[in-house]
Scaffold this active site. Structure first.
Site, PDB file in Angstrom:
ATOM      1  N   LYS A  60       0.879  -1.173   0.000  1.00 28.44           N
ATOM      2  CA  LYS A  60       0.000   0.000   0.000  1.00 28.44           C
ATOM      3  C   LYS A  60       0.915   1.222   0.000  1.00 28.44           C
ATOM      4  O   LYS A  60       1.719   1.401   0.906  1.00 28.44           O
ATOM      5  CB  LYS A  60      -0.883  -0.011   1.249  1.00 28.44           C
ATOM      6  CG  LYS A  60      -1.669   1.293   1.500  1.00 28.44           C
ATOM      7  CD  LYS A  60      -2.827   1.445   0.561  1.00 28.44           C
ATOM      8  CE  LYS A  60      -3.659   2.683   0.899  1.00 28.44           C
ATOM      9  NZ  LYS A  60      -4.451   2.514   2.136  1.00 28.44           N
ATOM     10  N   VAL A  61       0.818   2.033  -1.045  1.00 27.26           N
ATOM     11  CA  VAL A  61       1.691   3.193  -1.186  1.00 27.26           C
ATOM     12  C   VAL A  61       0.865   4.430  -1.519  1.00 27.26           C
ATOM     13  O   VAL A  61      -0.326   4.346  -1.812  1.00 27.26           O
ATOM     14  CB  VAL A  61       2.751   2.973  -2.292  1.00 27.26           C
ATOM     15  CG1 VAL A  61       3.644   1.795  -1.965  1.00 27.26           C
ATOM     16  CG2 VAL A  61       2.092   2.793  -3.668  1.00 27.26           C
ATOM     17  N   SER A  62       1.533   5.563  -1.509  1.00 29.17           N
ATOM     18  CA  SER A  62       0.913   6.785  -1.971  1.00 29.17           C
ATOM     19  C   SER A  62       0.882   6.799  -3.491  1.00 29.17           C
ATOM     20  O   SER A  62       1.836   6.375  -4.151  1.00 29.17           O
ATOM     21  CB  SER A  62       1.707   7.991  -1.469  1.00 29.17           C
ATOM     22  OG  SER A  62       1.284   9.163  -2.100  1.00 29.17           O
ATOM     23  N   THR A 124       0.740  11.800  -1.739  1.00 33.07           N
ATOM     24  CA  THR A 124      -0.340  12.434  -2.476  1.00 33.07           C
ATOM     25  C   THR A 124      -0.746  13.731  -1.790  1.00 33.07           C
ATOM     26  O   THR A 124      -1.065  14.722  -2.450  1.00 33.07           O
ATOM     27  CB  THR A 124      -1.547  11.491  -2.581  1.00 33.07           C
ATOM     28  OG1 THR A 124      -1.115  10.231  -3.095  1.00 33.07           O
ATOM     29  CG2 THR A 124      -2.603  12.059  -3.507  1.00 33.07           C
ATOM     30  N   ALA A 125      -0.740  13.723  -0.458  1.00 36.72           N
ATOM     31  CA  ALA A 125      -1.087  14.935   0.287  1.00 36.72           C
ATOM     32  C   ALA A 125      -0.187  16.093  -0.131  1.00 36.72           C
ATOM     33  O   ALA A 125      -0.653  17.223  -0.335  1.00 36.72           O
ATOM     34  CB  ALA A 125      -0.967  14.672   1.787  1.00 36.72           C
ATOM     35  N   HIS A 168      -5.361  11.352   7.245  1.00 39.01           N
ATOM     36  CA  HIS A 168      -5.973  10.313   8.076  1.00 39.01           C
ATOM     37  C   HIS A 168      -7.017  10.883   9.033  1.00 39.01           C
ATOM     38  O   HIS A 168      -7.746  11.799   8.717  1.00 39.01           O
ATOM     39  CB  HIS A 168      -4.903   9.520   8.827  1.00 39.01           C
ATOM     40  CG  HIS A 168      -3.903   8.838   7.958  1.00 39.01           C
ATOM     41  ND1 HIS A 168      -4.211   8.302   6.737  1.00 39.01           N
ATOM     42  CD2 HIS A 168      -2.569   8.623   8.142  1.00 39.01           C
ATOM     43  CE1 HIS A 168      -3.133   7.763   6.204  1.00 39.01           C
ATOM     44  NE2 HIS A 168      -2.123   7.953   7.029  1.00 39.01           N
TER      45      HIS A 168
END
Length: 297
Positions: A60-62, A124-125, A168
């Site tokens: 699970k990655v950005s 991504t943020a 989050h």
């Protein structure tokens, strides 16, 4: 960890409620015919690094890290996090920096000379933040510093930085720190593109072969559907790894980040990912990706 060493799929995802909810059925052997999982828990900044080093089978990655890893990894069309109303926030302690309720745009907002803490420059943020800043902050941002995401709100509260980019469950808890929302990166993204917000991706090594990749995608999708069918079954796994998160907040977290795009990216999901990476490449934030690089085998 689950599964037997040597024949299990090596996977890493975060201990956040959305990931444990999604993978609960698979990790505990309830997905019919699925290979066993050997699970490593790691925050996304660590899994991004694992992907760049090509360490594990599934990660699970950005979405922001995809331009650096798509030669080695394929994007799976399920299991990840996209959505609406779930973007990162820029928080400040000084309410005078924030726009008045109901006022359109960000006129008067000024982060020039200010220090902004972000969770990673390959997230991504961060891409959403930079795209927002390019659109609405003509004088730019003073300085960007990287802090672990759980340290950002305390740093803003204590005055060590002027603003913080949070992700989050911070969406639900920032007021507990006496902080104010300067801007919602997801709100800006959705209003300017009409697309959902791409956050976290599930990727798998291309070297596993197309048949194996399709099997892994099917297992991830089944695990999601099983979690939805009986959410109570996943609660012990979610709570065990929720890092003292209030159960009600954990439920909000799952409700926000696990949605129809988790089961299937679909046309809108792929358009969102392409749109993010294309815009970010145009700003010089990421390398351009090759045509067809996002296609699933």
């Amino acid at each position: 960890m689950t599964g037997k060493a040597g024949n299990a799929v090596q996977i890493a995802y975060s201990p956040c409620p959305n990931d444990t909810f999604v993978f609960d059925a698979w990790a505990h052997g309830r997905v019919p015919g699925a290979p066993a999982l050997d699970v490593t828990f790691a925050d996304i900044d660590l899994t991004n690094g694992m992907a760049e080093r090509c360490e594990l089978d599934v990660l699970k990655v950005s979405y922001a890290v995809l331009p650096w890893v798509l030669e080695q990894y394929a994007l799976l069309p399920c299991g990840g996090a996209l959505g609406r109303g779930c973007g990162p926030l820029v928080l400040v302690k000084d309410p005078s920096l924030t726009r008045e309720p109901g006022v359109e745009g960000m006129e008067g907002v000024d982060l020039a000379g200010k220090t902004v803490a972000v969770p990673s420059e390959r997230s991504t943020a961060y891409l959403l933040f930079r795209l927002w800043a390019a659109d609405v902050l003509p004088d730019g941002v003073g300085k960007v510093v990287v802090l672990p995401f759980n340290e950002i709100m305390p740093a803003v509260r204590d005055g060590r930085v002027d603003a913080g980019l949070v992700i989050h469950e911070a969406r639900f808890t920032y007021q507990d720190y006496g902080l104010h929302c300067l801007a919602d990166m997801g709100e800006h993204w959705e209003s300017t593109t009409g697309l959902p917000i791409p956050l976290g991706a599930i990727i798998a090594k291309r070297s596993l072969g197309e048949e194996r990749l399709r099997e892994l995608a099917a297992c991830a999708r089944t695990s999601v559907l099983m979690a939805w069918e009986d959410p109570e079954v996943s609660r012990p796994y979610v709570r065990a790894h929720a890092q003292e998160l209030d159960p009600a907040v954990a439920d909000q977290h799952i409700g926000l980040y696990v949605n129809e795009f988790t089961a299937d990216l679909g046309e809108a999901g792929y358009a969102a990912v392409r749109g993010l990476l294309t815009r970010a490449a145009a700003e010089g934030l990421v390398p351009a990706i090759a045509s067809g690089a996002l296609n699933f085998p």
